[in-house]
Design a protein around this motif. Structure first.
Motif, short mmCIF file in Angstrom:
data_model
loop_
_atom_site.label_atom_id
_atom_site.label_comp_id
_atom_site.label_asym_id
_atom_site.label_seq_id
_atom_site.Cartn_x
_atom_site.Cartn_y
_atom_site.Cartn_z
N ARG A 48 6.87 12.88 -50.17
CA ARG A 48 7.06 13.70 -48.98
C ARG A 48 6.77 12.90 -47.71
O ARG A 48 5.97 11.96 -47.72
CB ARG A 48 6.13 14.91 -49.03
N ARG A 49 7.40 13.28 -46.63
CA ARG A 49 7.17 12.62 -45.34
C ARG A 49 5.69 12.63 -44.98
O ARG A 49 5.16 11.63 -44.47
CB ARG A 49 7.99 13.31 -44.25
N GLU A 50 5.03 13.75 -45.25
CA GLU A 50 3.61 13.84 -44.89
C GLU A 50 2.73 12.94 -45.75
O GLU A 50 1.57 12.68 -45.41
CB GLU A 50 3.11 15.29 -44.97
N MET A 51 3.27 12.43 -46.86
CA MET A 51 2.54 11.48 -47.69
C MET A 51 2.99 10.05 -47.44
O MET A 51 2.30 9.10 -47.82
CB MET A 51 2.75 11.82 -49.17
N TYR A 52 4.14 9.89 -46.82
CA TYR A 52 4.70 8.54 -46.59
C TYR A 52 4.58 8.19 -45.10
O TYR A 52 3.57 7.65 -44.68
CB TYR A 52 6.16 8.51 -47.07
N LEU A 53 5.59 8.50 -44.32
CA LEU A 53 5.56 8.10 -42.91
C LEU A 53 4.36 8.67 -42.18
O LEU A 53 3.72 7.98 -41.36
CB LEU A 53 6.85 8.55 -42.23
N ASP A 54 4.02 9.92 -42.45
CA ASP A 54 2.88 10.55 -41.79
C ASP A 54 1.61 10.48 -42.64
O ASP A 54 0.60 11.10 -42.30
CB ASP A 54 3.19 12.03 -41.48
N GLY A 55 1.67 9.72 -43.74
CA GLY A 55 0.54 9.65 -44.65
C GLY A 55 -0.59 8.79 -44.11
O GLY A 55 -0.40 7.94 -43.24
N VAL A 56 -1.78 9.01 -44.67
CA VAL A 56 -2.98 8.26 -44.30
C VAL A 56 -3.16 7.11 -45.29
O VAL A 56 -3.05 7.31 -46.51
CB VAL A 56 -4.22 9.18 -44.30
N LEU A 57 -3.40 5.92 -44.79
CA LEU A 57 -3.55 4.76 -45.65
C LEU A 57 -4.80 4.87 -46.53
O LEU A 57 -5.85 5.33 -46.08
CB LEU A 57 -3.65 3.48 -44.83
N GLU A 58 -4.64 4.43 -47.78
CA GLU A 58 -5.75 4.37 -48.73
C GLU A 58 -5.81 2.97 -49.33
O GLU A 58 -4.80 2.28 -49.44
CB GLU A 58 -5.55 5.38 -49.86
N ALA A 59 -7.01 2.57 -49.72
CA ALA A 59 -7.15 1.29 -50.40
C ALA A 59 -6.29 1.28 -51.66
O ALA A 59 -6.24 2.26 -52.39
CB ALA A 59 -8.62 1.05 -50.77
N GLY A 60 -5.57 0.18 -51.89
CA GLY A 60 -4.69 0.06 -53.04
C GLY A 60 -3.22 0.24 -52.70
O GLY A 60 -2.37 -0.05 -53.53
N ILE A 105 -5.97 5.10 -41.16
CA ILE A 105 -4.93 5.22 -40.13
C ILE A 105 -3.67 5.81 -40.77
O ILE A 105 -3.54 5.84 -41.99
CB ILE A 105 -4.61 3.86 -39.47
N ARG A 106 -2.77 6.25 -39.93
CA ARG A 106 -1.51 6.78 -40.44
C ARG A 106 -0.47 5.67 -40.55
O ARG A 106 -0.43 4.75 -39.73
CB ARG A 106 -0.99 7.92 -39.54
N PHE A 107 0.34 5.78 -41.57
CA PHE A 107 1.35 4.75 -41.86
C PHE A 107 2.24 4.50 -40.65
O PHE A 107 2.59 3.36 -40.35
CB PHE A 107 2.18 5.20 -43.07
N ARG A 108 2.59 5.55 -39.93
CA ARG A 108 3.51 5.43 -38.79
C ARG A 108 2.92 4.57 -37.68
O ARG A 108 3.66 4.03 -36.86
CB ARG A 108 3.89 6.80 -38.25
N GLU A 109 1.59 4.44 -37.61
CA GLU A 109 0.96 3.66 -36.55
C GLU A 109 1.32 2.18 -36.65
O GLU A 109 1.31 1.46 -35.64
CB GLU A 109 -0.56 3.85 -36.58
N ILE A 110 1.60 1.71 -37.86
CA ILE A 110 1.96 0.30 -38.05
C ILE A 110 3.27 0.01 -37.29
O ILE A 110 3.36 -0.97 -36.54
CB ILE A 110 2.12 -0.01 -39.54
N HIS A 111 4.24 0.88 -37.49
CA HIS A 111 5.53 0.71 -36.81
C HIS A 111 5.36 0.83 -35.31
O HIS A 111 5.92 0.02 -34.54
CB HIS A 111 6.52 1.75 -37.32
N ALA A 112 4.60 1.81 -34.86
CA ALA A 112 4.43 2.03 -33.43
C ALA A 112 3.79 0.81 -32.77
O ALA A 112 4.17 0.41 -31.65
CB ALA A 112 3.58 3.27 -33.18
N THR A 113 2.84 0.20 -33.46
CA THR A 113 2.16 -0.98 -32.90
C THR A 113 3.13 -2.16 -32.77
O THR A 113 3.16 -2.84 -31.74
CB THR A 113 0.96 -1.37 -33.78
N ALA A 114 3.90 -2.41 -33.81
CA ALA A 114 4.88 -3.50 -33.75
C ALA A 114 5.90 -3.24 -32.66
O ALA A 114 6.29 -4.16 -31.91
CB ALA A 114 5.57 -3.65 -35.11
N MET A 115 6.35 -2.00 -32.55
CA MET A 115 7.36 -1.67 -31.54
C MET A 115 6.83 -1.82 -30.13
O MET A 115 7.59 -2.13 -29.19
CB MET A 115 7.88 -0.25 -31.77
N GLY A 116 5.53 -1.61 -29.95
CA GLY A 116 4.95 -1.82 -28.63
C GLY A 116 5.10 -3.26 -28.19
O GLY A 116 5.40 -3.54 -27.01
#
Length: 531
Positions: free
Chosen positions: A450-462, A389-400
């Motif tokens: 980078r934003r594409e590695m952080y906020l828009d980044g894809v989660l990885e194990a670890g 999943i993308r990191f930003r989805e965590i925030h979006a879910t909580a905000m919902g």
């Protein structure tokens, strides 16, 4: 006698009473027992640090990389803040709270013929030789060890030898004077972590510029890269690129790092227990928030290096101030006590936990309703965490959840569905901060990725990050019922992404309203406190 060393930069010679006679110098330099240095085994992190250097080496073939630890920073007059090495330096050496101010790690590129076999210098890669430069302890025939309050052993205690540090970190170690040869060799292919040591950075910059001018060829010019956004060529700051790459390397934690995070969280949990057990004394003091801070700091110093960031001890309406660190208010029974705190270990890895505690042992109906709404947001966000999943989805879910709850309570001028639209966001009035940030050596870790590695980044194990939704109803906010005003709630946990999902590393610290009430009440009963 060895040549006299420099005195401390801010030594107060106008009030010094240090003897300077030849007879004193001769007497103080004699009749000392022989130093018998026992070489330690390599610390656990040494192998992990070598692997990190190997990955960095592969990204920068032919580049000389200079990574300073940084220097002492002045607090006032001739006193300094406690030293903390730069995060990148610690990451690449494994040297934490026992590191030496002014130390410098250098990754020196090896000739192509030399790079065919593994380097034995501790770089952990064929492309570079790694060496550590630091100011070794002074001999007893020097005045440094008794007359220099910044680095003298009479003043700050025993300091390590080159051999001890080399064995401890599994790195080649040199005296700081040998760094001059490295600096003389600085050329256009030299990069430095710029923010760590401004003085050294300025020196390197000057020598890089001189080397570029002298070279007068295409290879010495700044790197030119194509910018997809503008369609034009743009100049790239390679040192900034180095810092970015290192931030992105740290997004996924290795086995050692995850183990350290677990230990930091366990120490932090003990610190929260300490606070609750001391509530009677805390509530009796006119600046009880200061006592909360002090109790937690005591645990941080006992079980780690320090706190990972300034403790937020926010009681009552102070809990509505997101970064309340003044901590000078009372802790009043009936109010909520928001504590945002983390223990930093000697390795520099830190926890970051928030709990919002009912000072009297139980939540009022409004406090409980708000608290459980925040927990629902946190639990919803945690439930979606998994690789891919993308990191930003965590925030979006909580905000919902925050939007839905504030709409149900009649606080919004629009529906929850309308509020979450990018052009609206009315629910964010009550939670303006983000839900998550990466965590590790820094409390806001990997900040230069980078934003594409952080906020828009894809989660990885670890990956390790926080989930920390909140609701904050300011004391003068006329959009909320009077009974809500002055209530601030945040719940923050530290989350590890696993191969199949996620683990809440701080789940053992009570989280539900019922469990928190039982936790606080049990501590009060244990201490004979009336709740």
């Amino acid at each position: 006698m060895a040549e006299q060393t420099d005195t401390a930069p801010r030594a107060t010679s106008n009030r010094s009473t240090t003897p300077g006679s030849d007879s004193f110098k001769q007497y103080i330099s004699s009749n000392w027992a022989e130093r018998t240095d026992v070489l330690p085994p390599a610390r656990d992190e040494a192998a992990f640090a070598a692997e990190r250097r190997a990955r960095l080496s592969a990204k920068y073939p032919g580049k000389r990389l200079i990574i300073p630890a940084g220097r002492l920073k002045q607090r006032s007059n001739d006193t300094d803040f406690p030293f903390r090495a730069h995060t990148v330096f610690s990451y690449l050496t494994g040297w934490g709270s026992d590191s030496e101010p002014g130390a410098v790690l250098v990754l020196e590129p090896v000739a192509e013929s030399e790079s065919e076999s593994e380097s034995e210098s501790g770089a952990g890669a064929a492309g570079h030789d790694a060496a550590l430069y630091f100011r070794e302890r002074a001999g007893r025939d020097s005045d440094e060890f008794y007359a220099n309050p910044e680095i003298g052993e009479f003043w700050i205690g025993p300091r390590p030898s080159l051999a001890q540090v080399a064995a401890d970190l599994a790195l080649t170690a040199h005296g700081i004077a040998d760094l001059d040869a490295v600096l003389e060799a600085v050329d256009g292919d030299t990069l430095i972590i710029r923010e760590a040591d401004p003085e050294l950075t300025a020196l390197v910059d000057a020598r890089v510029a001189a080397a570029v001018i002298e070279a007068q060829d295409e290879a010495a010019l700044p790197t030119i890269a194509f910018s997809p956004a503008s369609g034009e060529k743009e100049e790239v700051d390679e040192s900034a690129q180095l810092e970015q790459d290192l931030s992105e390397m740290r997004l996924v934690k290795d086995e050692y790092e995850i183990g350290q995070m677990r230990l930091a969280i366990a120490a932090t949990a003990a610190g929260f227990d300490d606070i609750i057990r001391d509530f009677a004394r805390i509530t009796a003091h006119e600046r009880g928030e200061r006592l909360v801070e002090g109790v937690f700091n005591s645990r941080a110093r006992a079980d780690g290096n320090a706190v990972g960031y300034d403790t937020i001890a926010a009681s009552g309406p102070h809990a509505c101030i997101l970064h309340w660190t003044r901590n000078d208010g009372p802790v009043v029974p009936g109010d909520l006590m928001l504590v945002d705190a983390g223990v930093e270990l000697d390795s520099y890895y830190t926890a970051d936990i928030t709990r919002t505690l009912p000072v009297s042992g139980t939540y009022s109906p409004e406090q409980r309703m708000i608290y459980e709404a925040v927990r629902e947001a946190a639990d919803a966000a945690f439930a979606i965490v998994r690789p891919g999943i993308r990191f930003r989805e965590i925030h979006a879910t909580a905000m919902g959840v925050i939007a839905r709850k504030t709409a149900e309570w009649g606080l919004l001028p629009v529906s929850a569905e309308e509020a979450v639209q990018p052009q609206n966001q009315q629910h964010r009035r009550y939670m303006v901060h983000g839900t998550s940030h990466h965590l590790g050596l820094d409390v806001h870790d990997c900040a230069k990725a980078r934003r594409e590695m952080y906020l828009d980044g894809v989660l990885e194990a670890g990956m390790v990050f926080t989930i920390e939704p909140g609701l904050y109803f300011q004391p003068d906010d006329l959009t909320v019922p009077e009974s809500f005003r002055g209530i601030g709630v945040r719940i923050e946990d530290d989350i590890l992404v696993t191969p199949t999902g996620a683990e809440n590393l701080s789940a053992a610290i009570p989280r539900t309203a019922d469990d928190v009430e039982a936790w606080v009440s049990a501590a009060g009963a244990l201490n004979g406190r009336s709740l």
